[in-house]
Design an enzyme around this catalytic site. Sequence first.
Site, PDB file in Angstrom:
ATOM      1  CG  HIS A  17      -7.234  31.159  26.742  1.00  0.00           C
ATOM      2  ND1 HIS A  17      -5.999  30.211  26.460  1.00  0.00           N
ATOM      3  CD2 HIS A  17      -7.640  31.621  25.727  1.00  0.00           C
ATOM      4  CE1 HIS A  17      -5.538  30.449  25.358  1.00  0.00           C
ATOM      5  NE2 HIS A  17      -6.655  31.274  24.746  1.00  0.00           N
ATOM      6  CE  LYS A  41      -3.612  28.348  15.127  1.00  0.00           C
ATOM      7  NZ  LYS A  41      -4.217  29.064  16.317  1.00  0.00           N
ATOM      8  NE  ARG A  90      -4.648  37.988  21.867  1.00  0.00           N
ATOM      9  CZ  ARG A  90      -4.065  37.078  21.357  1.00  0.00           C
ATOM     10  NH1 ARG A  90      -3.240  36.541  21.907  1.00  0.00           N
ATOM     11  NH2 ARG A  90      -4.161  36.806  20.062  1.00  0.00           N
ATOM     12  CB  SER A 128      -1.844  29.737  23.056  1.00  0.00           C
ATOM     13  OG  SER A 128      -2.593  29.667  23.963  1.00  0.00           O
TER      14      SER A 128
HETATM   15  O1  PNS Z   1      -7.541  29.369  19.707  1.00  0.00           O
HETATM   16  P1  PNS Z   1      -7.569  29.735  18.321  1.00  0.00           P
HETATM   17  O2  PNS Z   1      -6.832  28.937  17.760  1.00  0.00           O
HETATM   18  O3  PNS Z   1      -7.621  31.003  17.820  1.00  0.00           O
HETATM   19  O4  PNS Z   1      -9.102  29.426  17.803  1.00  0.00           O
HETATM   20  C1  PNS Z   1      -9.656  29.215  16.675  1.00  0.00           C
HETATM   21  C2  PNS Z   1     -11.052  28.274  16.303  1.00  0.00           C
HETATM   22  C3  PNS Z   1     -10.629  27.024  16.936  1.00  0.00           C
HETATM   23  C4  PNS Z   1     -12.081  28.836  17.278  1.00  0.00           C
HETATM   24  C5  PNS Z   1     -11.274  28.410  14.989  1.00  0.00           C
HETATM   25  O5  PNS Z   1     -10.423  28.076  14.184  1.00  0.00           O
HETATM   26  C6  PNS Z   1     -12.570  27.580  14.824  1.00  0.00           C
HETATM   27  O6  PNS Z   1     -13.498  27.724  15.088  1.00  0.00           O
HETATM   28  N1  PNS Z   1     -12.365  26.130  14.267  1.00  0.00           N
HETATM   29  C7  PNS Z   1     -13.092  25.074  13.721  1.00  0.00           C
HETATM   30  C8  PNS Z   1     -13.262  24.871  12.533  1.00  0.00           C
HETATM   31  C9  PNS Z   1     -14.195  25.935  11.709  1.00  0.00           C
HETATM   32  O7  PNS Z   1     -15.405  25.827  12.097  1.00  0.00           O
HETATM   33  N2  PNS Z   1     -13.790  27.005  11.027  1.00  0.00           N
HETATM   34  C10 PNS Z   1     -14.585  27.588  10.218  1.00  0.00           C
HETATM   35  C11 PNS Z   1     -14.848  28.922  10.992  1.00  0.00           C
HETATM   36  S1  PNS Z   1     -13.706  30.234  10.806  1.00  0.00           S
END
Ligand code: PNS
Length: 162
Positions: A17, A41, A90, A128
Amino acid sequence: MARAIYPGSFDPMTLGHLDIVKRASQLFDEVMMAVVANPGKAPLLPMEVRVNLIEEAVREIPNVKVGSFQGLLVDFAKHNNVSCVIRGLRAISDFEAELGMAQTNKTLLPELETIFLMTKAEYSFISSSTVKEIVRLGGDVTKFVPSVVNDHLKRQFSRGIS
Ligand code: PNS
Protein backbone atom coordinates in the site's frame (compact mmCIF):
# COMPACT_ATOMS: atom_id res chain seq x y z
CA MET A 1 -5.85 20.29 -9.60
CA ALA A 2 -5.78 16.52 -10.28
CA ARG A 3 -6.92 14.63 -7.22
CA ALA A 4 -7.42 10.93 -6.58
CA ILE A 5 -8.80 8.68 -3.87
CA TYR A 6 -6.96 5.53 -2.87
CA PRO A 7 -9.61 3.55 -0.95
CA GLY A 8 -9.13 0.35 1.01
CA SER A 9 -9.59 -1.45 4.27
CA PHE A 10 -5.88 -0.99 5.10
CA ASP A 11 -6.26 -3.43 8.00
CA PRO A 12 -3.39 -2.99 8.38
CA MET A 13 -1.53 -0.89 5.82
CA THR A 14 1.24 -2.93 4.15
CA LEU A 15 4.47 -2.03 2.34
CA GLY A 16 2.56 -2.69 -0.90
CA HIS A 17 0.00 0.00 0.00
CA LEU A 18 2.79 2.41 0.92
CA ASP A 19 4.51 1.83 -2.41
CA ILE A 20 1.27 2.38 -4.37
CA VAL A 21 0.45 5.62 -2.57
CA LYS A 22 3.99 6.95 -3.03
CA ARG A 23 3.79 6.29 -6.75
CA ALA A 24 0.27 7.73 -7.02
CA SER A 25 1.46 10.87 -5.23
CA GLN A 26 3.85 11.45 -8.14
CA LEU A 27 1.02 11.22 -10.68
CA PHE A 28 -1.56 13.42 -8.93
CA ASP A 29 -1.48 16.79 -7.19
CA GLU A 30 -3.25 15.24 -4.21
CA VAL A 31 -4.07 11.69 -3.17
CA MET A 32 -6.44 10.87 -0.35
CA MET A 33 -6.07 7.48 1.25
CA ALA A 34 -9.62 6.66 2.33
CA VAL A 35 -10.06 3.98 4.95
CA VAL A 36 -13.33 2.16 4.50
CA ALA A 37 -15.41 0.72 7.28
CA ASN A 38 -16.14 -2.63 5.66
CA PRO A 39 -19.00 -4.30 7.53
CA GLY A 40 -18.25 -7.61 5.78
CA LYS A 41 -14.83 -8.04 7.40
CA ALA A 42 -13.95 -8.47 11.10
CA PRO A 43 -11.20 -5.86 11.54
CA LEU A 44 -7.91 -6.47 13.29
CA LEU A 45 -7.58 -2.74 14.05
CA PRO A 46 -10.27 -0.17 14.77
CA MET A 47 -10.83 2.44 12.09
CA GLU A 48 -9.19 5.31 13.99
CA VAL A 49 -6.05 3.26 14.65
CA ARG A 50 -5.79 2.39 10.95
CA VAL A 51 -6.16 6.08 10.06
CA ASN A 52 -3.55 7.16 12.65
CA LEU A 53 -1.03 4.56 11.48
CA ILE A 54 -1.46 5.59 7.84
CA GLU A 55 -1.06 9.26 8.79
CA GLU A 56 2.25 8.37 10.46
CA ALA A 57 3.41 6.21 7.55
CA VAL A 58 2.74 8.91 4.91
CA ARG A 59 3.86 11.87 7.03
CA GLU A 60 6.78 12.58 4.68
CA ILE A 61 4.59 12.74 1.57
CA PRO A 62 3.07 16.21 1.62
CA ASN A 63 0.38 15.68 -1.03
CA VAL A 64 -1.12 12.58 0.59
CA LYS A 65 -4.08 13.10 2.90
CA VAL A 66 -5.87 10.49 4.98
CA GLY A 67 -9.59 10.16 5.53
CA SER A 68 -12.24 7.55 6.19
CA PHE A 69 -15.80 6.87 5.18
CA GLN A 70 -18.74 4.53 5.54
CA GLY A 71 -21.08 3.80 2.67
CA LEU A 72 -20.49 3.95 -1.04
CA LEU A 73 -17.19 4.99 -2.57
CA VAL A 74 -19.03 6.86 -5.34
CA ASP A 75 -20.79 9.03 -2.73
CA PHE A 76 -17.49 9.77 -0.98
CA ALA A 77 -15.89 10.62 -4.35
CA LYS A 78 -18.78 12.91 -5.32
CA HIS A 79 -18.78 14.60 -1.92
CA ASN A 80 -15.03 15.31 -2.22
CA ASN A 81 -15.27 16.27 -5.89
CA VAL A 82 -12.75 13.59 -6.91
CA SER A 83 -13.13 11.75 -10.20
CA CYS A 84 -10.30 9.23 -10.03
CA VAL A 85 -9.84 6.12 -7.90
CA ILE A 86 -6.48 4.37 -7.50
CA ARG A 87 -6.23 0.65 -6.85
CA GLY A 88 -3.22 -1.63 -6.76
CA LEU A 89 -3.09 -4.89 -8.71
CA ARG A 90 -0.79 -7.58 -7.36
CA ALA A 91 -1.60 -10.41 -9.72
CA ILE A 92 -4.07 -11.50 -12.37
CA SER A 93 -6.13 -13.05 -9.56
CA ASP A 94 -6.89 -9.56 -8.23
CA PHE A 95 -8.14 -8.42 -11.60
CA GLU A 96 -11.56 -10.05 -11.71
CA ALA A 97 -12.79 -8.52 -8.46
CA GLU A 98 -11.16 -5.17 -9.24
CA LEU A 99 -12.70 -5.04 -12.71
CA GLY A 100 -16.11 -5.73 -11.19
CA MET A 101 -15.67 -2.95 -8.62
CA ALA A 102 -14.42 -0.49 -11.23
CA GLN A 103 -17.32 -1.24 -13.57
CA THR A 104 -19.85 -1.07 -10.73
CA ASN A 105 -18.49 2.30 -9.64
CA LYS A 106 -18.47 3.59 -13.21
CA THR A 107 -22.07 2.53 -13.68
CA LEU A 108 -23.09 4.30 -10.48
CA LEU A 109 -21.01 7.40 -11.26
CA PRO A 110 -20.00 7.55 -14.95
CA GLU A 111 -17.44 10.33 -14.48
CA LEU A 112 -15.48 8.22 -11.98
CA GLU A 113 -12.36 6.62 -13.48
CA THR A 114 -10.39 3.81 -11.85
CA ILE A 115 -6.65 3.68 -12.46
CA PHE A 116 -4.71 0.53 -11.59
CA LEU A 117 -1.08 0.64 -10.55
CA MET A 118 0.84 -2.62 -10.73
CA THR A 119 2.29 -3.63 -7.38
CA LYS A 120 6.08 -3.89 -7.40
CA ALA A 121 7.16 -7.54 -7.74
CA GLU A 122 8.85 -7.49 -4.35
CA TYR A 123 5.50 -6.71 -2.65
CA SER A 124 3.23 -8.77 -4.89
CA PHE A 125 2.73 -11.57 -2.36
CA ILE A 126 1.90 -9.30 0.58
CA SER A 127 -1.71 -8.89 1.64
CA SER A 128 -3.39 -7.45 4.71
CA SER A 129 -5.14 -10.80 5.17
CA THR A 130 -1.82 -12.65 5.39
CA VAL A 131 -0.42 -10.01 7.75
CA LYS A 132 -3.52 -10.38 9.95
CA GLU A 133 -3.12 -14.14 10.07
CA ILE A 134 0.57 -13.90 11.01
CA VAL A 135 -0.21 -11.33 13.71
CA ARG A 136 -3.07 -13.42 15.09
CA LEU A 137 -0.71 -16.40 15.34
CA GLY A 138 1.99 -14.36 17.07
CA GLY A 139 4.43 -14.07 14.14
CA ASP A 140 6.72 -11.31 12.93
CA VAL A 141 5.51 -9.00 10.14
CA THR A 142 8.52 -6.66 10.07
CA LYS A 143 9.15 -7.42 6.38
CA PHE A 144 5.54 -6.79 5.33
CA VAL A 145 4.41 -3.50 6.89
CA PRO A 146 5.72 0.06 7.41
CA SER A 147 7.80 0.35 10.59
CA VAL A 148 5.19 2.45 12.39
CA VAL A 149 2.59 -0.26 11.75
CA ASN A 150 5.02 -2.96 12.84
CA ASP A 151 5.77 -1.11 16.09
CA HIS A 152 2.06 -0.81 16.84
CA LEU A 153 1.34 -4.47 16.06
CA LYS A 154 4.28 -5.59 18.19
CA ARG A 155 3.07 -3.50 21.11
CA GLN A 156 -0.51 -4.64 20.83
CA PHE A 157 -0.24 -8.25 19.73
CA SER A 158 3.19 -9.41 20.86
CA ARG A 159 1.74 -12.68 22.17
CA GLY A 160 -0.70 -13.17 19.31
CA ILE A 161 -4.46 -13.23 19.67
CA SER A 162 -6.96 -16.01 19.37
O1 PNS B 1 -8.77 -3.08 0.82
P1 PNS B 1 -10.01 -3.70 0.23
O2 PNS B 1 -10.82 -4.35 1.31
O3 PNS B 1 -9.70 -4.61 -0.91
O4 PNS B 1 -10.87 -2.48 -0.37
C1 PNS B 1 -12.13 -2.71 -0.97
C2 PNS B 1 -12.92 -1.38 -0.98
C3 PNS B 1 -12.99 -0.87 0.42
C4 PNS B 1 -12.22 -0.38 -1.87
C5 PNS B 1 -14.36 -1.64 -1.53
O5 PNS B 1 -14.94 -2.67 -0.78
C6 PNS B 1 -15.22 -0.38 -1.46
O6 PNS B 1 -15.07 0.52 -2.27
N1 PNS B 1 -16.12 -0.33 -0.46
C7 PNS B 1 -17.01 0.79 -0.28
C8 PNS B 1 -18.45 0.37 -0.54
C9 PNS B 1 -18.79 0.47 -2.02
O7 PNS B 1 -18.72 1.51 -2.62
N2 PNS B 1 -19.21 -0.68 -2.61
C10 PNS B 1 -19.64 -0.73 -4.00
C11 PNS B 1 -18.50 -0.74 -4.99
S1 PNS B 1 -17.84 -2.31 -5.27
